[in-house]
Enzyme design. Structure first.
Site, PDB file in Angstrom:
ATOM      1  N   TYR A 140       0.872  -1.182   0.000  1.00 55.90           N
ATOM      2  CA  TYR A 140       0.000   0.000   0.000  1.00 55.90           C
ATOM      3  C   TYR A 140       0.906   1.228   0.000  1.00 55.90           C
ATOM      4  CZ  TYR A 140      -4.160   2.762   1.346  1.00 55.90           C
ATOM      5  OH  TYR A 140      -5.203   3.655   1.392  1.00 55.90           O
ATOM      6  N   LYS A 168      -1.283  -1.171  -4.144  1.00 58.52           N
ATOM      7  CA  LYS A 168      -2.358  -0.183  -4.167  1.00 58.52           C
ATOM      8  C   LYS A 168      -1.670   1.163  -4.260  1.00 58.52           C
ATOM      9  CE  LYS A 168      -6.282   1.895  -1.784  1.00 58.52           C
ATOM     10  NZ  LYS A 168      -7.134   1.940  -0.571  1.00 58.52           N
TER      11      LYS A 168
END
Length: 316
Positions: A140, A168
């Site tokens: 992330y 992400k």
């Protein structure tokens, strides 16, 4: 053996519904999970930022994962679970606990927040998680929350680890680094957009899918946006993308997920708009503006729906 994650398409990071007295509302969560997957999401994310995971007890976290897993198993969809900590050893322990379940496809793990260990320390952190955690990892990359930016070189290095299956990407910008990443990702490495308001141009550039908090609202339209870009339907995709960007901006007018919860409550989908401190409930004006945009049915998807209905009505 953990299920393989097919990290393409739309993943919905679900909110955690509460009652007015701030208790977990499991039936509402189960309904949201089923609605998202029935609405076109490829999979779910449990215990992300949108879920207010930092305020959940260990028991509540287990309940959320259990509920989301049941929905994913019913729909044959992958479940990603957020694991966010700046303690490498603790993160490994959390990953092993999730891996032991056998029903989690991957873990969504941010760069170590607050500590800011530098690129070398961050690479060592993720390498340790990959080698000892027992789960596929989605990095992330969200530097405005973690304080730790990741270069394209670091993401490419992480992508060489067999256990690191994607990122992400939520850096707040679509710049040369983003174009380099989506233009030439490591083999088997999925780039999933995470900045809701600018997801359309990132998909146009080649992102494999998205993890979008805004997709708690109008899930089908966000799934359709991804589908349109994958089919190279640029005109409809641009129009739908612009419309959903306006919705996303409204949903993020106040800290996430306060406006989203306000809209879901206004729609009768969760029992309360309540959030836990340090978050405060969104203002009525912000909720009203976002709810109005959420109620607008996209012309793109409406036209597509009419076409599908027409085709279905034709004699075979």
């Amino acid at each position: 053996m953990n299920p393989e994650a097919n990290l393409t398409g739309l993943f919905v990071p679900l909110v955690t519904p509460f009652t007015d007295d701030l208790r977990l509302a499991p039936d509402a969560l189960a309904a949201l999970a089923d609605e998202a997957l029935s609405g076109g999401a490829a999979g779910l994310v449990a215990l992300g930022t949108t879920a207010e995971a930092a305020t959940l007890t260990s028991e509540e976290k287990r309940a959320v994962v259990r509920i989301c897993s049941a929905a994913c198993q019913a729909h044959g969809a992958p479940l990603i679970v957020g694991v966010g900590t700046n303690d490498t050893a603790a993160a490994i322990g959390s990953l092993r606990e999730l891996a032991a379940r056998g029903d989690v496809a991957a873990a969504l793990v941010p760069a170590p927040p607050y500590t800011r260990p530098g690129e070398a320390g961050t690479l060592a952190h993720f390498t340790a998680l990959a080698e000892h955690g027992g789960l596929p990892l989605v990095v992330y990359d969200i530097p405005y929350r973690t304080g730790q930016p990741l270069t394209t070189g670091t993401l490419h290095a992480l992508g060489q680890l067999p256990e690191v299956v994607g990122v992400k990407y939520a850096t707040g910008a679509i710049d040369a680094a983003a174009m380099e990443l989506v233009g030439s990702p490591p083999p088997g490495f999925s780039v999933l957009g995470g900045d809701d308001a600018v997801i359309s141009p990132l998909l146009a550039a080649g992102a494999h899918g998205a993890i979008l908090a805004s997709a708690n609202v109008r899930t089908a339209d966000f799934a359709e946006l991804i589908s349109l870009w994958r089919r190279d339907a640029a005109g409809p995709a641009r129009r739908l993308g612009a419309e959903l960007a306006r919705l996303s901006a409204a949903l993020f007018a106040e800290p996430n997920p306060t406006v989203i919860k306000g809209v879901l409550h206004a729609q009768g989908r969760i029992p309360s708009p309540a959030v836990r401190l340090p978050l405060l409930a969104a203002s009525p004006d912000s909720v009203r503006r976002a709810a109005d945009l959420a109620a607008e049915r996209s012309q793109v998807t409406s036209v597509r729906g009419l076409a599908l209905a027409s085709d279905a009505a034709r004699p075979s």
